[in-house]
Design an enzyme around this catalytic site. Structure first.
Site, PDB file in Angstrom:
ATOM      1  N   HIS A 130      -9.186  -3.547  -2.751  1.00  0.00           N
ATOM      2  CA  HIS A 130      -8.211  -2.832  -1.919  1.00  0.00           C
ATOM      3  C   HIS A 130      -8.585  -1.355  -1.818  1.00  0.00           C
ATOM      4  CE1 HIS A 130      -3.856  -2.031  -0.656  1.00  0.00           C
ATOM      5  NE2 HIS A 130      -4.298  -0.821  -0.951  1.00  0.00           N
ATOM      6  N   GLU A 131      -8.971  -0.762  -2.965  1.00  0.00           N
ATOM      7  CA  GLU A 131      -9.307   0.679  -2.980  1.00  0.00           C
ATOM      8  C   GLU A 131     -10.607   0.960  -2.241  1.00  0.00           C
ATOM      9  OE1 GLU A 131      -5.903   0.595  -4.841  1.00  0.00           O
ATOM     10  OE2 GLU A 131      -6.857   2.164  -3.688  1.00  0.00           O
ATOM     11  N   CYS A 158       0.842  -1.188   0.000  1.00  0.00           N
ATOM     12  CA  CYS A 158       0.000   0.000   0.000  1.00  0.00           C
ATOM     13  C   CYS A 158       0.884   1.248   0.000  1.00  0.00           C
ATOM     14  CB  CYS A 158      -0.902  -0.004   1.240  1.00  0.00           C
ATOM     15  SG  CYS A 158      -2.062   1.377   1.302  1.00  0.00           S
ATOM     16  N   HIS A 183     -10.232   1.139   1.394  1.00  0.00           N
ATOM     17  CA  HIS A 183      -9.719   2.418   1.892  1.00  0.00           C
ATOM     18  C   HIS A 183     -10.872   3.389   2.185  1.00  0.00           C
ATOM     19  CE1 HIS A 183      -5.373   2.232   1.859  1.00  0.00           C
ATOM     20  NE2 HIS A 183      -5.312   1.878   0.592  1.00  0.00           N
TER      21      HIS A 183
HETATM   22  O1  LIG Z   1      -4.570   2.021  -2.231  1.00  0.00           O
HETATM   23  C1  LIG Z   1      -3.725   1.830  -3.320  1.00  0.00           C
HETATM   24  N1  LIG Z   1      -2.384   1.671  -2.976  1.00  0.00           N
HETATM   25  O2  LIG Z   1      -2.027   1.702  -1.721  1.00  0.00           O
HETATM   26  C2  LIG Z   1      -1.468   1.146  -3.982  1.00  0.00           C
HETATM   27  C3  LIG Z   1      -1.368  -0.368  -3.962  1.00  0.00           C
HETATM   28  C4  LIG Z   1      -2.546  -1.015  -4.607  1.00  0.00           C
HETATM   29  C5  LIG Z   1      -2.594  -2.507  -4.485  1.00  0.00           C
HETATM   30  C6  LIG Z   1      -1.461  -3.291  -4.299  1.00  0.00           C
HETATM   31  C7  LIG Z   1      -1.585  -4.679  -4.200  1.00  0.00           C
HETATM   32  C8  LIG Z   1      -2.843  -5.266  -4.289  1.00  0.00           C
HETATM   33  C9  LIG Z   1      -3.957  -4.471  -4.478  1.00  0.00           C
HETATM   34  C10 LIG Z   1      -3.830  -3.098  -4.572  1.00  0.00           C
HETATM   35 NI    NI Z   2      -3.606   1.138  -0.493  1.00  0.00          NI
END
Ligand SMILES: OCN(O)CCCc1ccccc1
Ligand code: NI
Length: 183
Positions: free
Chosen positions: A153-154, A110, A157
């Site tokens: 993942h987003e 992240c 958040h």
């Molecule tokens: O929130 C986005 N960010 O922190 C960048 C990394 C995004 C991400 C990395 C690995 C698996 C899913 C999503």
């Molecule tokens: Ni992230």
């Protein structure tokens, strides 16, 4: 232009807030923010620009990560067939998902976490996401594979959830539990 100094890091309270729905039609200010988030992803994935401005490559970004507690995400990621998924959405919502789960075999990272956190992060294998584009169009997208993982993942958040919150205590059958006496 968004650079790493604009990305807040774990410990900042905004990362643990539930972000607020964006009032639609989106204001010019909110559209500008979302466009800048997508520009950041493109810049972070351009070796020259990333090197010039010290950007960590990112495949996604959520508004809370730049201290904007609003439900806005940008995703720029290719799937295993090299199809590019480029989405900047207001108020994204997972409207349905598979029972089947999946995970990235090397775990997740992240931009708001400046350390490696090992462990598998369980995600739905397939999801349907609805949201509104910068142009104001309501869309519905079906996702699987890496794009599905990035969207989850987003959207996490936006709900104050960090990827490591989902890493289970090891269920490794060979990981003998420590008898209480030694805890
Ligand atoms: O929130 C986005 N960010 O922190 C960048 C990394 C995004 C991400 C990395 C690995 C698996 C899913 C999503
Ligand atoms: Ni992230």
């Amino acid at each position: 232009m968004i650079t790493m100094k604009d990305v807040i890091k774990e410990g900042h309270p905004t990362l643990r807030k539930v972000a607020k729905e964006v009032t639609l039609p989106a204001s010019q200010e909110d559209r500008d923010i979302l466009q800048k988030m997508m520009d950041f992803l493109h810049n972070s994935q351009d070796p020259e620009i990333a090197e010039k401005f010290g950007l960590r490559p990112g495949v996604g970004l959520a508004a809370p990560q730049i201290n904007v507690a609003k439900r806005m995400i940008a995703v720029l990621v290719s799937d295993q067939n090299e199809n590019l998924y480029e989405y900047a959405l207001f108020n994204p919502k997972i409207v349905s998902h598979s029972v089947e789960m999946t995970q990235l075999e090397n775990g997740e990272g992240c931009l708001s976490v400046d350390r490696d956190v090992p462990g598998l992060v369980p995600r739905y294998a397939r999801i349907t996401v609805q949201g509104t584009t910068i142009e104001g169009e309501q869309i519905s997208i079906r996702l699987r594979g890496l794009p599905a993982i990035v969207f989850q993942h987003e959207i996490d958040h936006l709900n104050g959830v960090m990827f490591y919150d989902r890493i289970e205590e090891s269920k490794d059958p060979f990981m003998k539990p420590v008898p209480d006496a030694f805890r």
